[in-house]
Design a protein around this motif. Structure first.
Motif, mmCIF file in Angstrom:
data_model
loop_
_atom_site.group_PDB
_atom_site.id
_atom_site.type_symbol
_atom_site.label_atom_id
_atom_site.label_comp_id
_atom_site.label_asym_id
_atom_site.label_seq_id
_atom_site.Cartn_x
_atom_site.Cartn_y
_atom_site.Cartn_z
ATOM 1 N N MET A 1 18.104 -30.686 16.863
ATOM 2 C CA MET A 1 16.921 -31.233 17.507
ATOM 3 C C MET A 1 17.163 -32.703 17.818
ATOM 4 O O MET A 1 17.517 -33.483 16.930
ATOM 5 C CB MET A 1 15.695 -31.085 16.609
ATOM 6 C CG MET A 1 14.382 -31.392 17.307
ATOM 7 S SD MET A 1 12.985 -31.493 16.135
ATOM 8 C CE MET A 1 13.104 -29.917 15.295
ATOM 9 N N SER A 2 17.006 -33.112 19.057
ATOM 10 C CA SER A 2 17.213 -34.497 19.442
ATOM 11 C C SER A 2 16.045 -35.358 18.993
ATOM 12 O O SER A 2 14.987 -34.863 18.604
ATOM 13 C CB SER A 2 17.365 -34.600 20.959
ATOM 14 O OG SER A 2 16.134 -34.282 21.594
ATOM 15 N N SER A 3 16.236 -36.680 19.067
ATOM 16 C CA SER A 3 15.158 -37.604 18.719
ATOM 17 C C SER A 3 13.947 -37.374 19.599
ATOM 18 O O SER A 3 12.800 -37.415 19.141
ATOM 19 C CB SER A 3 15.649 -39.044 18.848
ATOM 20 O OG SER A 3 14.610 -39.954 18.621
ATOM 21 N N ARG A 4 14.205 -37.098 20.880
ATOM 22 C CA ARG A 4 13.089 -36.872 21.800
ATOM 23 C C ARG A 4 12.339 -35.591 21.459
ATOM 24 O O ARG A 4 11.106 -35.566 21.436
ATOM 25 C CB ARG A 4 13.606 -36.810 23.230
ATOM 26 C CG ARG A 4 12.507 -36.546 24.257
ATOM 27 C CD ARG A 4 13.038 -36.635 25.673
ATOM 28 N NE ARG A 4 13.498 -37.993 25.967
ATOM 29 C CZ ARG A 4 14.025 -38.339 27.135
ATOM 30 N NH1 ARG A 4 14.178 -37.447 28.100
ATOM 31 N NH2 ARG A 4 14.404 -39.590 27.340
ATOM 32 N N SER A 5 13.071 -34.515 21.154
ATOM 33 C CA SER A 5 12.390 -33.261 20.818
ATOM 34 C C SER A 5 11.699 -33.350 19.466
ATOM 35 O O SER A 5 10.660 -32.731 19.241
ATOM 36 C CB SER A 5 13.383 -32.095 20.832
ATOM 37 O OG SER A 5 14.421 -32.309 19.894
ATOM 38 N N SER A 6 12.271 -34.158 18.546
ATOM 39 C CA SER A 6 11.614 -34.380 17.260
ATOM 40 C C SER A 6 10.271 -35.072 17.462
ATOM 41 O O SER A 6 9.249 -34.672 16.886
ATOM 42 C CB SER A 6 12.514 -35.229 16.362
ATOM 43 O OG SER A 6 11.850 -35.598 15.186
ATOM 44 N N SER A 7 10.264 -36.103 18.306
ATOM 45 C CA SER A 7 9.028 -36.802 18.606
ATOM 46 C C SER A 7 8.025 -35.877 19.279
ATOM 47 O O SER A 7 6.829 -35.906 18.959
ATOM 48 C CB SER A 7 9.327 -37.998 19.506
ATOM 49 O OG SER A 7 8.143 -38.652 19.894
ATOM 50 N N ALA A 8 8.523 -35.030 20.176
ATOM 51 C CA ALA A 8 7.631 -34.099 20.878
ATOM 52 C C ALA A 8 7.029 -33.089 19.910
ATOM 53 O O ALA A 8 5.852 -32.727 20.031
ATOM 54 C CB ALA A 8 8.406 -33.385 21.987
ATOM 55 N N ALA A 9 7.821 -32.619 18.934
ATOM 56 C CA ALA A 9 7.313 -31.649 17.957
ATOM 57 C C ALA A 9 6.203 -32.259 17.112
ATOM 58 O O ALA A 9 5.167 -31.638 16.863
ATOM 59 C CB ALA A 9 8.456 -31.161 17.073
ATOM 60 N N ALA A 10 6.432 -33.499 16.656
ATOM 61 C CA ALA A 10 5.407 -34.182 15.860
ATOM 62 C C ALA A 10 4.157 -34.441 16.685
ATOM 63 O O ALA A 10 3.028 -34.263 16.213
ATOM 64 C CB ALA A 10 5.968 -35.492 15.306
ATOM 65 N N SER A 11 4.346 -34.866 17.923
ATOM 66 C CA SER A 11 3.212 -35.148 18.798
ATOM 67 C C SER A 11 2.395 -33.885 19.059
ATOM 68 O O SER A 11 1.158 -33.910 19.032
ATOM 69 C CB SER A 11 3.710 -35.738 20.117
ATOM 70 O OG SER A 11 2.636 -36.003 20.987
ATOM 71 N N ALA A 12 3.078 -32.760 19.298
ATOM 72 C CA ALA A 12 2.376 -31.498 19.568
ATOM 73 C C ALA A 12 1.555 -31.062 18.361
ATOM 74 O O ALA A 12 0.424 -30.573 18.501
ATOM 75 C CB ALA A 12 3.383 -30.419 19.954
ATOM 76 N N LEU A 13 2.115 -31.258 17.167
ATOM 77 C CA LEU A 13 1.370 -30.881 15.968
ATOM 78 C C LEU A 13 0.137 -31.763 15.795
ATOM 79 O O LEU A 13 -0.960 -31.268 15.478
ATOM 80 C CB LEU A 13 2.272 -30.982 14.737
ATOM 81 C CG LEU A 13 1.627 -30.625 13.396
ATOM 82 C CD1 LEU A 13 0.984 -29.254 13.433
ATOM 83 C CD2 LEU A 13 2.651 -30.698 12.269
ATOM 84 N N LEU A 14 0.283 -33.064 16.023
ATOM 85 C CA LEU A 14 -0.874 -33.951 15.906
ATOM 86 C C LEU A 14 -1.933 -33.626 16.948
ATOM 87 O O LEU A 14 -3.140 -33.670 16.659
ATOM 88 C CB LEU A 14 -0.431 -35.409 16.030
ATOM 89 C CG LEU A 14 0.174 -36.010 14.764
ATOM 90 C CD1 LEU A 14 0.807 -37.352 15.054
ATOM 91 C CD2 LEU A 14 -0.873 -36.139 13.666
ATOM 92 N N GLU A 15 -1.514 -33.272 18.161
ATOM 93 C CA GLU A 15 -2.491 -32.888 19.180
ATOM 94 C C GLU A 15 -3.287 -31.664 18.736
ATOM 95 O O GLU A 15 -4.492 -31.565 18.981
ATOM 96 C CB GLU A 15 -1.792 -32.616 20.511
ATOM 97 C CG GLU A 15 -1.270 -33.858 21.209
ATOM 98 C CD GLU A 15 -2.382 -34.848 21.540
ATOM 99 O OE1 GLU A 15 -3.500 -34.402 21.876
ATOM 100 O OE2 GLU A 15 -2.138 -36.063 21.449
#
Length: 449
Positions: A1-15
């Protein structure tokens, strides 16, 4: 998982969390580059789950400072740094673990004496039986046969299963954090507009939850992490345990910071008096057990319609008779198979991450419910389960192999307390800018506010 996809995963969960709770706090759009830096190495998005769970609680209480990724990891693995007078407690009992059968693996949980006794009874083992005896007792039996025998005797065991994507997809169709209001049985959507960016104080003092009274009817990590977090934010938390059910004191020391602890029968008048003056009740026992005592969320809200009742279970509302723990949910949900080190032996997450994340997310839900109550009145029923959190984790992006994690100095992330002559060392809070008050001895306080 790249840094960008890691950030996207966390962001999606918070949303998803903001949608479920009907609140979008200030700071919700902050960048999440640090999410993947939490040193909890696994194939699944354990780091992102941990970051998002802690971040959700922080933002809902006005803490916009980003958490320290290493501090989050230490908090999630607090049992690894816990010492009492310099000695680390034994976290797992000898009969708790993975055991190979003729057709696969099972996972047992026998940390409590009554669960160990039931396990031995179900497998016809002697009181002094060792882990080797258990291994020998199950190796020539099928997983189903062993699990059925243990469960029939009142013990705890599950089969280690592969992932079940259809089951996880179905679970994800329901909210991760289910909230329902009492006034008109409304969902959070009915009140979300009024408090979309709320960050004002709920309590009467300088901390967000000063003056809020929380009755803690939980045990074993998830519920205690939730109520420990509420105490950290200023709530007056009183943990009550049944007089007949002992608790390992090290376990309470690990998650009891800032709380008072008493033993009291839930059928007493004193218990009912405590309920009269509570703002929040957190339930962590099996739904069927609570029903026998008249302590379901429905029972409590019928008598006290302005309460916030937060309910946590292992398997969810549709399995009210079933007991469980993080390790068992990992095994049955498919997490243990995904995290296998060699494709044969089951593996584990680097922490009891289902427990800890459920605790932080439930605490965030309670803060949200208190804000809803402040805005519109009425009470709220909140619920989640370890199995529902597992479904979320299993459907997040993952890595082919656990990310490498270097060694780091743990000293800045632990605190020491003197408790009645005992020297306790444990992890500091995952939330930045606040510190734990020391835990008290388990069961030594009076049952009063």
């Amino acid at each position: 998982m790249s840094s960008r996809s890691s950030s996207a995963a966390a962001s999606a969960l918070l949303e998803r969390v903001w949608t479920d709770l009907g609140i979008r706090p200030r700071g919700a759009d902050d960048h999440l580059e640090s999410a993947g830096e939490v040193p909890l190495p696994s194939r699944l998005a354990t780091a992102e789950l941990a970051w998002s769970s802690v971040r959700a609680l922080g933002l809902l209480t006005g803490i916009r400072t980003r958490p320290d990724p290493r501090r989050i990891a230490m908090s999630y693995r607090s049992d690894r740094v816990l010492t009492i007078d310099g000695t680390a407690p034994t976290v797992w009992a000898p009969l708790s673990g993975f055991w190979q059968t003729t057709d696969g693996w099972i996972r047992t949980h026998a940390n409590y004496p009554h669960h160990a006794a039931a396990l031995r009874s179900g497998l016809a083992l002697r009181d002094e039986s060792s882990a080797h005896d258990l291994e020998e007792a199950v190796r020539d039996r099928t997983s189903r046969d062993v699990v059925d025998a243990v469960v029939a005797a009142g013990g705890l065991a599950v089969q280690v299963r592969s992932e079940q994507p259809a089951v996880d997809d179905e679970l994800r169709r329901s909210p991760l954090l289910q909230m329902e209001g009492t006034a008109d049985r409304s969902t959070v959507n009915a009140t979300s507009t009024a408090i979309t960016t709320a960050t004002g104080r709920i309590g009467a003092g300088t901390r967000p939850l000063d003056g809020i009274r929380v009755l803690d009817l939980t045990r074993v990590i998830a519920g205690p992490v939730c109520t420990r977090s509420l105490a950290l934010l200023g709530a007056d938390v009183l943990r009550l345990d049944p007089p007949h059910l002992p608790e390992p004191e090290w376990q309470h020391f690990d998650t009891g910071q800032g709380k008072r602890s008493a033993r009291l029968d839930a059928r007493t008048e004193r218990f009912r008096e405590l309920l009269e003056h509570a703002d929040v009740v957190v339930l962590g026992y099996r739904p069927s057990s609570l029903a026998r005592l008249g302590l379901t969320a429905g029972d409590l809200l019928a008598r006290h319609p302005s309460l916030v009742v937060a309910e946590l279970s292992a398997w969810g509302r549709d399995q009210p008779d079933r007991a469980g723990f993080d390790s068992l949910v990992q095994a049955e949900s498919g997490i243990a198979a995904v995290e296998s080190p060699d494709g044969i032996r089951p593996g584990v997450l680097p922490a009891q991450a289902l427990d800890h994340s459920a605790g932080y997310l439930l605490a965030a839900s309670i803060v949200a419910a208190l804000r809803h109550r402040e805005a519109t009145g009425g009470g709220w029923h909140i619920s989640t389960s370890l199995r529902r959190v597992a479904a979320e984790l299993l459907t997040m992006p993952r890595r082919h192999e656990p990310q490498p994690v270097g060694e780091f100095d743990t000293a800045p992330h632990v605190a020491a307390f003197d408790i009645d002559g005992l020297r306790l060392t444990t992890a500091r809070p995952a939330l930045p800018g606040v510190e734990f008050a020391p835990p008290r001895r388990w069961g030594r306080d009076q049952p009063r506010w």
